[in-house]
Structure formats: C-alpha cells, structure tokens
Motif scaffolding. Structure first.
Motif, PDB file in Angstrom:
ATOM      1  N   SER A 105       0.844  -1.202   0.000  1.00 14.12           N
ATOM      2  CA  SER A 105       0.000   0.000   0.000  1.00 14.12           C
ATOM      3  C   SER A 105       0.872   1.243   0.000  1.00 14.12           C
ATOM      4  O   SER A 105       1.970   1.246   0.566  1.00 14.12           O
ATOM      5  CB  SER A 105      -0.923   0.008   1.220  1.00 14.12           C
ATOM      6  OG  SER A 105      -0.166   0.087   2.421  1.00 14.12           O
ATOM      7  N   VAL A 106       0.362   2.282  -0.665  1.00 16.18           N
ATOM      8  CA  VAL A 106       1.042   3.575  -0.704  1.00 16.18           C
ATOM      9  C   VAL A 106       0.102   4.603  -0.078  1.00 16.18           C
ATOM     10  O   VAL A 106      -0.955   4.923  -0.635  1.00 16.18           O
ATOM     11  CB  VAL A 106       1.396   3.989  -2.145  1.00 16.18           C
ATOM     12  CG1 VAL A 106       2.156   5.312  -2.136  1.00 16.18           C
ATOM     13  CG2 VAL A 106       2.202   2.901  -2.834  1.00 16.18           C
ATOM     14  N   SER A 135       3.149 -11.487 -12.746  1.00 14.36           N
ATOM     15  CA  SER A 135       3.907 -10.433 -13.434  1.00 14.36           C
ATOM     16  C   SER A 135       3.071  -9.673 -14.449  1.00 14.36           C
ATOM     17  O   SER A 135       3.438  -8.571 -14.865  1.00 14.36           O
ATOM     18  CB  SER A 135       5.129 -11.040 -14.131  1.00 14.36           C
ATOM     19  OG  SER A 135       4.739 -11.967 -15.131  1.00 14.36           O
ATOM     20  N   ARG A 136       1.933 -10.248 -14.873  1.00 19.69           N
ATOM     21  CA  ARG A 136       1.095  -9.602 -15.881  1.00 19.69           C
ATOM     22  C   ARG A 136      -0.235  -9.104 -15.334  1.00 19.69           C
ATOM     23  O   ARG A 136      -0.958  -8.402 -16.031  1.00 19.69           O
ATOM     24  CB  ARG A 136       0.830 -10.585 -17.040  1.00 19.69           C
ATOM     25  CG  ARG A 136       2.049 -10.856 -17.895  1.00 19.69           C
ATOM     26  CD  ARG A 136       1.798 -11.927 -18.924  1.00 19.69           C
ATOM     27  NE  ARG A 136       1.658 -13.241 -18.346  1.00 19.69           N
ATOM     28  CZ  ARG A 136       2.678 -14.039 -18.050  1.00 19.69           C
ATOM     29  NH1 ARG A 136       3.912 -13.644 -18.300  1.00 19.69           N
ATOM     30  NH2 ARG A 136       2.480 -15.224 -17.528  1.00 19.69           N
ATOM     31  N   LYS A 137      -0.558  -9.465 -14.119  1.00 16.99           N
ATOM     32  CA  LYS A 137      -1.836  -9.073 -13.535  1.00 16.99           C
ATOM     33  C   LYS A 137      -1.594  -8.196 -12.314  1.00 16.99           C
ATOM     34  O   LYS A 137      -1.363  -8.690 -11.208  1.00 16.99           O
ATOM     35  CB  LYS A 137      -2.661 -10.311 -13.163  1.00 16.99           C
ATOM     36  CG  LYS A 137      -4.083  -9.973 -12.717  1.00 16.99           C
ATOM     37  CD  LYS A 137      -4.882 -11.234 -12.424  1.00 16.99           C
ATOM     38  CE  LYS A 137      -6.304 -10.897 -11.982  1.00 16.99           C
ATOM     39  NZ  LYS A 137      -7.097 -12.112 -11.677  1.00 16.99           N
ATOM     40  N   LEU A 138      -1.623  -6.894 -12.542  1.00 16.36           N
ATOM     41  CA  LEU A 138      -1.456  -5.923 -11.467  1.00 16.36           C
ATOM     42  C   LEU A 138      -2.740  -5.103 -11.374  1.00 16.36           C
ATOM     43  O   LEU A 138      -3.214  -4.571 -12.377  1.00 16.36           O
ATOM     44  CB  LEU A 138      -0.272  -4.989 -11.734  1.00 16.36           C
ATOM     45  CG  LEU A 138       1.135  -5.556 -11.587  1.00 16.36           C
ATOM     46  CD1 LEU A 138       1.526  -6.402 -12.787  1.00 16.36           C
ATOM     47  CD2 LEU A 138       2.158  -4.427 -11.408  1.00 16.36           C
ATOM     48  N   THR A 139      -3.296  -5.019 -10.191  1.00 14.73           N
ATOM     49  CA  THR A 139      -4.530  -4.264  -9.981  1.00 14.73           C
ATOM     50  C   THR A 139      -4.346  -3.291  -8.832  1.00 14.73           C
ATOM     51  O   THR A 139      -3.591  -3.551  -7.891  1.00 14.73           O
ATOM     52  CB  THR A 139      -5.715  -5.193  -9.681  1.00 14.73           C
ATOM     53  OG1 THR A 139      -5.396  -6.010  -8.538  1.00 14.73           O
ATOM     54  CG2 THR A 139      -6.012  -6.093 -10.868  1.00 14.73           C
ATOM     55  N   CYS A 140      -5.051  -2.174  -8.921  1.00 14.13           N
ATOM     56  CA  CYS A 140      -4.967  -1.131  -7.898  1.00 14.13           C
ATOM     57  C   CYS A 140      -6.356  -0.855  -7.335  1.00 14.13           C
ATOM     58  O   CYS A 140      -7.350  -0.840  -8.077  1.00 14.13           O
ATOM     59  CB  CYS A 140      -4.390   0.154  -8.476  1.00 14.13           C
ATOM     60  SG  CYS A 140      -2.701   0.009  -9.095  1.00 14.13           S
ATOM     61  N   SER A 141      -6.413  -0.642  -6.060  1.00 14.81           N
ATOM     62  CA  SER A 141      -7.631  -0.191  -5.386  1.00 14.81           C
ATOM     63  C   SER A 141      -7.320   1.129  -4.704  1.00 14.81           C
ATOM     64  O   SER A 141      -6.320   1.237  -3.983  1.00 14.81           O
ATOM     65  CB  SER A 141      -8.096  -1.224  -4.356  1.00 14.81           C
ATOM     66  OG  SER A 141      -8.375  -2.468  -4.981  1.00 14.81           O
ATOM     67  N   LEU A 142      -8.182   2.113  -4.931  1.00 19.19           N
ATOM     68  CA  LEU A 142      -7.925   3.450  -4.411  1.00 19.19           C
ATOM     69  C   LEU A 142      -8.926   3.795  -3.322  1.00 19.19           C
ATOM     70  O   LEU A 142     -10.134   3.634  -3.497  1.00 19.19           O
ATOM     71  CB  LEU A 142      -8.015   4.475  -5.545  1.00 19.19           C
ATOM     72  CG  LEU A 142      -7.736   5.935  -5.170  1.00 19.19           C
ATOM     73  CD1 LEU A 142      -6.326   6.107  -4.629  1.00 19.19           C
ATOM     74  CD2 LEU A 142      -7.967   6.830  -6.383  1.00 19.19           C
ATOM     75  N   PHE A 143      -8.412   4.250  -2.196  1.00 17.98           N
ATOM     76  CA  PHE A 143      -9.240   4.684  -1.072  1.00 17.98           C
ATOM     77  C   PHE A 143      -8.932   6.153  -0.816  1.00 17.98           C
ATOM     78  O   PHE A 143      -7.974   6.497  -0.127  1.00 17.98           O
ATOM     79  CB  PHE A 143      -8.954   3.833   0.165  1.00 17.98           C
ATOM     80  CG  PHE A 143      -9.155   2.358  -0.053  1.00 17.98           C
ATOM     81  CD1 PHE A 143     -10.403   1.778   0.107  1.00 17.98           C
ATOM     82  CD2 PHE A 143      -8.096   1.553  -0.439  1.00 17.98           C
ATOM     83  CE1 PHE A 143     -10.597   0.424  -0.104  1.00 17.98           C
ATOM     84  CE2 PHE A 143      -8.271   0.194  -0.648  1.00 17.98           C
ATOM     85  CZ  PHE A 143      -9.528  -0.366  -0.478  1.00 17.98           C
ATOM     86  N   SER A 190     -13.603   3.807 -12.593  1.00 13.43           N
ATOM     87  CA  SER A 190     -12.761   4.247 -13.702  1.00 13.43           C
ATOM     88  C   SER A 190     -11.404   4.744 -13.213  1.00 13.43           C
ATOM     89  O   SER A 190     -10.383   4.562 -13.878  1.00 13.43           O
ATOM     90  CB  SER A 190     -13.453   5.342 -14.499  1.00 13.43           C
ATOM     91  OG  SER A 190     -13.681   6.490 -13.695  1.00 13.43           O
ATOM     92  N   MET A 191     -11.378   5.386 -12.036  1.00 15.78           N
ATOM     93  CA  MET A 191     -10.117   5.881 -11.504  1.00 15.78           C
ATOM     94  C   MET A 191      -9.174   4.725 -11.175  1.00 15.78           C
ATOM     95  O   MET A 191      -7.982   4.761 -11.522  1.00 15.78           O
ATOM     96  CB  MET A 191     -10.354   6.729 -10.258  1.00 15.78           C
ATOM     97  CG  MET A 191      -9.071   7.302  -9.661  1.00 15.78           C
ATOM     98  SD  MET A 191      -8.279   8.504 -10.746  1.00 15.78           S
ATOM     99  CE  MET A 191      -9.317   9.932 -10.448  1.00 15.78           C
ATOM    100  N   ALA A 192      -9.686   3.677 -10.527  1.00 15.94           N
ATOM    101  CA  ALA A 192      -8.861   2.512 -10.195  1.00 15.94           C
ATOM    102  C   ALA A 192      -8.370   1.811 -11.457  1.00 15.94           C
ATOM    103  O   ALA A 192      -7.224   1.362 -11.533  1.00 15.94           O
ATOM    104  CB  ALA A 192      -9.645   1.545  -9.311  1.00 15.94           C
ATOM    105  N   GLU A 193      -9.247   1.734 -12.470  1.00 12.18           N
ATOM    106  CA  GLU A 193      -8.853   1.110 -13.728  1.00 12.18           C
ATOM    107  C   GLU A 193      -7.769   1.926 -14.418  1.00 12.18           C
ATOM    108  O   GLU A 193      -6.807   1.373 -14.967  1.00 12.18           O
ATOM    109  CB  GLU A 193     -10.069   0.960 -14.635  1.00 12.18           C
ATOM    110  CG  GLU A 193     -11.097  -0.040 -14.124  1.00 12.18           C
ATOM    111  CD  GLU A 193     -12.350  -0.047 -14.970  1.00 12.18           C
ATOM    112  OE1 GLU A 193     -12.394   0.726 -15.960  1.00 12.18           O
ATOM    113  OE2 GLU A 193     -13.275  -0.824 -14.666  1.00 12.18           O
TER     114      GLU A 193
END
Length: 583
Positions: free
Chosen positions: A409-410, A430-438, A446-449
């Motif tokens: 987490s950042v 290595s090819r599947k990186l996902t982000c969740s934004l709080f 759309s922002m997380a994507e």
C-alpha cells in the motif's frame, strides 16, 4: 704518486669495459619475447601456462604447427604460424567435431591472454561435476537433452501479447528468450525486462542483454537424482490446456541416477521473499539448503543490489527515506517504515542458483521468478541514492507499507485535502497488477482502472503516483477532466513521428496512448514462436500494435538537473534522455 682509490679503479674499469654482458642480454631477450609473445616458442609457452592455471593439459604437435589444450570433456586446437602468430582456434566438445571459434581466435590475435584464460575457466566450469570421465559424460549428455527439450518448448506456437517480438518472448514466452550455449557460455534464458530496461536497450544497442538472465547449467549435489538421457517430449508433441507439451515420465525414457542436478544460475542474483523460496522447492521437489541462504529484511536486499546502501550492509530497523526526482522538476518523498518490513514473513534472500531435475519445471520456475521481479521492480522504483535534506520541498509525500508477500500500500496526502489517501497495489503475477484506491471523491471504478493501466505500463510507483495525484487534485478542485491528462512536448518528438495520446471515456489509456511508441507495446493477437525471431519468421503483427522504430525516438541526453547518482526508475530515465512526458 699516490695509489688510486678502489672506487676510482672501479670507475675506470667500467668506463673502459664496453663488451656487453652476454647472459644479461640473453635474459632481456627472453623477457622481451615473453612479454610481447613475438615468437613461436613464446606463444607456446604462454598457452601452456594458461592451460596449467586452469587444470588442463597441453602438448605441441610433432610438426610444431598446432598446440593442443586438453581437458576431460573438451579440447582446443591452436593453429600457429612460424612467427608465433595464431592462424585459427578450434573448439571440440565431447563427441563433437572441432569448430573454429572466432571469439577465441580474436582474443589470442589481440594478445588478450587474461580474457582468453577466463574463457578457459568458463569452459571448465561447464563440467564441474565430481567423478570419473564416465560420470561427466553422462551429466553432459543429460544437459544436452535438457537444452534440446527447452528449445522444443520455446518453439511451440502461442498468442502474441506484445508487438515487440523479443520483449514478448522475454515477458510471456514459456521459456523466455532462449540463446543457445557456445564457447564456454551455457544456454541463456532472458526471463524478465522492465520498461526502464527496454528503454536502456533501445538507446544503446551495444549495451548487450539487460534485465534478468538465467544460465542453464549442471551442478554437483550431496544426493543422487534421476536425470534424462533422452528427450522427454514425444514427437509430435501433444499440448495440455496451458499450451505446454505432455512430457513422458522419466521411467519411460533412458535415465540415469547421478550425483548432480540441473541449475538455473540467476544473473544478477534475485532478491526473493521467503514465501517465494518455499514455492521453488514445491515446484522442483529439490530442497534448497537453508545454510546456503542469508536472510535479511527485503528493503535491505533491494538497496544492496541497487547499490543504494551506501556501503552499509546492515538494516538498522529505522525508517528508510528516499527522494525520487520526476519530469518537470517534481520531487516525491518515499518512506519505508523499518518496523513494518521487519516481519519474518517479509524477510528475503539473494537467490543465485535454483536446482531442478526436469524440463517441465522450467516454465513454472520462470513464472515464479517473473512474479518476484514485478514486485522488485515496483519497490526499486521508490529506492534512490537521494536522501532527505533541508533543501528540497517535495510535491508528494508517500509511505510504502507491505500488506502481504504480493501486495503493498502507498499512503499519501494531497496538498488540498484534509485526509490521507491509500493506493493498494496487488501483484497477482507479473502480468496481472490491480490497484484499489481509497480516497475522498474517488469512488468511481474508472479511476482505479486508470491507475492500474498506468502502473502496468510503466511499472513505477512514482510515475503512477504522479498521474494519480494530478487526477485527484483536479477532481478535488472541481475542474473538468480533459480528454487525457498526459501531455507531449513537440520539441521532444520527431516531427516525422507524431505520438498520439488519447484516453477512453472512462479515463483509461487507449491502445493509441503513445506508451507503445517508446517501446512499451500494446496487446496483439498475433501468433508466433521463437522461430519468428530468425530470418524465416512467419509471425504476423496487427497494424494496431505497431511500435515506433528505435531510430525515431530522440535519445540525446540532457543535463541532469538533480546532482545525484543515476536512478534506475522509468520516469527519471525518460527525463534524463529527453523523452516525451507521458503521464
């Protein structure tokens, strides 16, 4: 007259004695020939000395035209001319006919004897197996069949994901980018390359291979292992659901029990978390001796490998602070809290050798190594040689915390917000990186994507945080989002090669975003094998996946506005090489 002093007599005698000292002249002549290797005898002597240093035998042919350097599993023929010049160098490995070696010939012609000796050491190390000649021959045969099977796997057709064929093979190939062994260099697998490495390779074609490499070798073991003495891939190969061949059981092909096993020698050594090291043994069923591993907090390993530890090899448990410069004179501050990275589950080791016994292990091992490389690349993008000082004022302050072995987490604070925001990064592989934004006002998917796509393209936390910070700041201020937040300076791009930048309606980068134009390509559905890298290529690449040629990217270096050591992060490299600002 008085009697002459002894000193005067000696001086008079030396002045009158003009006859040279013949033994001294002979010694000087021998030394001159040895240093300049300007005679046949001097060259033969030099070859014999190098052979003895490497534990090899040597002898001169009756005609004195060929010097043989011999070992148990190979020998060299050095063809000599009467004046001591080298006419040809031939290498013969076990069971194979002698083949001329241009690289070895050039080393001797240039009298680069130290480099030639290193080559001899490399050849000898290929067969560093205890036992008699029969055992070494069996081990060498097993290694040859392993190499042939790996090449068969590499040549199987598969879907193309990247428009750059070599990059696609490195990142997505079942066996990575394979290079056959030759002249003492084992078979080499290039299995991971980061966006910053792609740009470095594009800017310097003479730099050689960059990224992560693995040498395919054999090594001695305390226990015996069953190794193949024939191919374990039936012809024609039958593929499983993952596109891998169905292997014949070892009991159904020729095999031998040997005091050795195959090895992947990683160059450079790879920092690996303890959980990943355990998975290695689960894949291969070969235990990795814990005594050979030195465990340490993971950030310490990364800083040591990147040369950013300032010579300090210990982790004092304190918070580590780093400043990361970005394009536009923007500076971020990143903190890695010492206490959070001290947990036992987050300790790691520098892995240099991975033992295995079957070609079926290699694809699974490479996928695991790529997964670890992706995590390392993200963490390395926050680690620089810059440390906080009273001078610079940072545009963004971030804290990087480990959430698990494959997620972090950042935490950051926007200048115009009263609350903290968190970006959770999950690296499934290595090819599947996902982000969740709080963050306040960022509930839309759309922002997380958008952040996920930026992260996957640049593999840099600072570049991603820069893009995210700009977008969140615009939303907080109530400003309408433009068609795309990325800008391109026409001064940075060749007029003949415009780089279109566009975004989809949801804010995510489209395939024409321009990222592919600097060597970070988009997805393609073409099908190819590693054979496509050769002259008989049959691969077809969709026009939509076209990449800008290397020659059309301006890589003229500009002055570094930050007085610090080179930072191997994607964003800083772009800045120093005057490439377009993408995010």
């Amino acid at each position: 007259m008085g009697k002459a002093s002894p000193n005067r007599q000696t001086q008079d005698k030396s002045r009158g004695d003009t006859k040279p000292c013949e033994p001294l002249i002979r010694c000087l002549k021998i030394l001159h020939e040895a240093l300049n290797v300007s005679s046949l005898s001097a060259m033969v002597s030099r070859l014999e000395i190098m052979a003895k240093q490497r534990g090899m035998g040597s002898h001169l042919s009756p005609t004195e035209t060929t010097c043989y350097l011999t070992a148990d599993m190979f020998y060299l023929e050095v063809l000599l001319l009467p004046g001591g010049e080298v006419e040809d160098v031939k290498l013969a490995q076990h069971g194979e006919a002698p083949v001329s070696s241009e690289s070895l010939l050039q080393l001797l012609k240039s009298k680069k004897f130290e480099e030639f000796s290193v080559k001899l050491k490399g050849l000898s190390s290929l067969y560093n197996i205890p036992g008699d000649n029969e055992t070494k021959i069996k081990v060498y045969t097993a290694l040859q069949f392993l190499g042939k099977d790996l090449q068969k796997i590499s040549h199987l057709p598969r879907a193309l994901r990247e428009c750059n064929l070599q990059v696609d093979m490195i990142l997505n190939g079942r066996i990575g980018y394979l290079t056959a062994g030759s002249e003492g260099i084992p078979m080499t697998i290039q299995y991971y390359i980061s966006p910053s490495d792609i740009l470095l390779e594009m800017s310097d074609s003479e730099r050689g291979s960059v990224g992560q490499l693995a040498l395919v070798t054999v090594g001695p073991t305390d226990s015996t292992h069953k190794l193949q003495m024939a191919s374990v891939i039936p012809q024609p190969p039958q593929l499983d659901a993952q596109g891998l061949p169905l292997f014949s059981p070892l009991c159904e092909v020729l095999n031998e029990m040997m005091p050795a096993c195959f090895q992947l020698k990683l160059q450079p050594p790879l920092p690996m978390l303890s959980s990943f090291v355990e998975k290695l043994s689960q894949i291969t069923d070969v235990a990795i001796a814990d005594a050979d591993l030195q465990w340490a907090p993971f950030p310490q390993l990364m800083m040591t490998l990147l040369g950013e530890n300032g010579g300090n090899k210990t982790w004092d448990g304190q918070d580590a602070h780093f400043l990361v410069p970005l394009p536009g004179k923007e500076i971020h501050s990143y903190v890695l809290p010492g206490a959070a990275w001290e947990e036992a589950a987050l300790r790691g080791t520098l892995m240099s050798t991975i033992p295995f016994t079957h070609p079926a292990h290699v694809p699974a091992l490479l996928e695991l190594l790529r997964h670890q490389c992706a995590i390392n690349t993200l963490l390395a993008s926050c680690i620089t040689s810059l440390r906080p000082n009273p001078g610079p004022v940072c545009d963004l302050y971030c804290e990087v915390l480990p959430e698990s072995g494959s997620s972090l987490s950042v935490t950051f604070h926007l200048s115009d917000s009263d609350s903290l925001s968190v970006l959770l990064v999950n690296v499934a592989d290595s090819r599947k990186l996902t982000c969740s934004l709080f963050a306040v006002g960022s509930e839309s998917e759309s922002m997380a994507e958008y952040v996920s796509r930026v992260l996957k393209r640049c593999m840099s936390i600072p570049v991603t945080m820069r893009a995210l910070n700009r977008r969140l700041s615009k939303r907080t201020c109530g400003e309408p989002l433009p068609a795309c937040s990325a800008t391109i300076s026409t001064a940075d791009v060749s007029p003949a090669s415009p780089l279109p930048m566009s975004c989809e309606a949801d804010g995510s980068l489209s395939s024409g975003s321009g990222l592919e134009s600097i060597g970070i390509p988009t997805t393609s559905s073409a099908v190819f094998s590693q054979d496509a890298m050769g002259p008989d290529t049959t691969a077809t690449v969709a026009e939509s996946a076209f990449c800008l040629p290397v020659a059309e990217v301006n890589t003229n270096p500009t002055a570094n506005p930050y007085p610090c050591a080179s930072v191997c992060v994607y964003s800083h490299w772009m800045h120093n090489n005057h490439l377009p600002e993408l995010i």
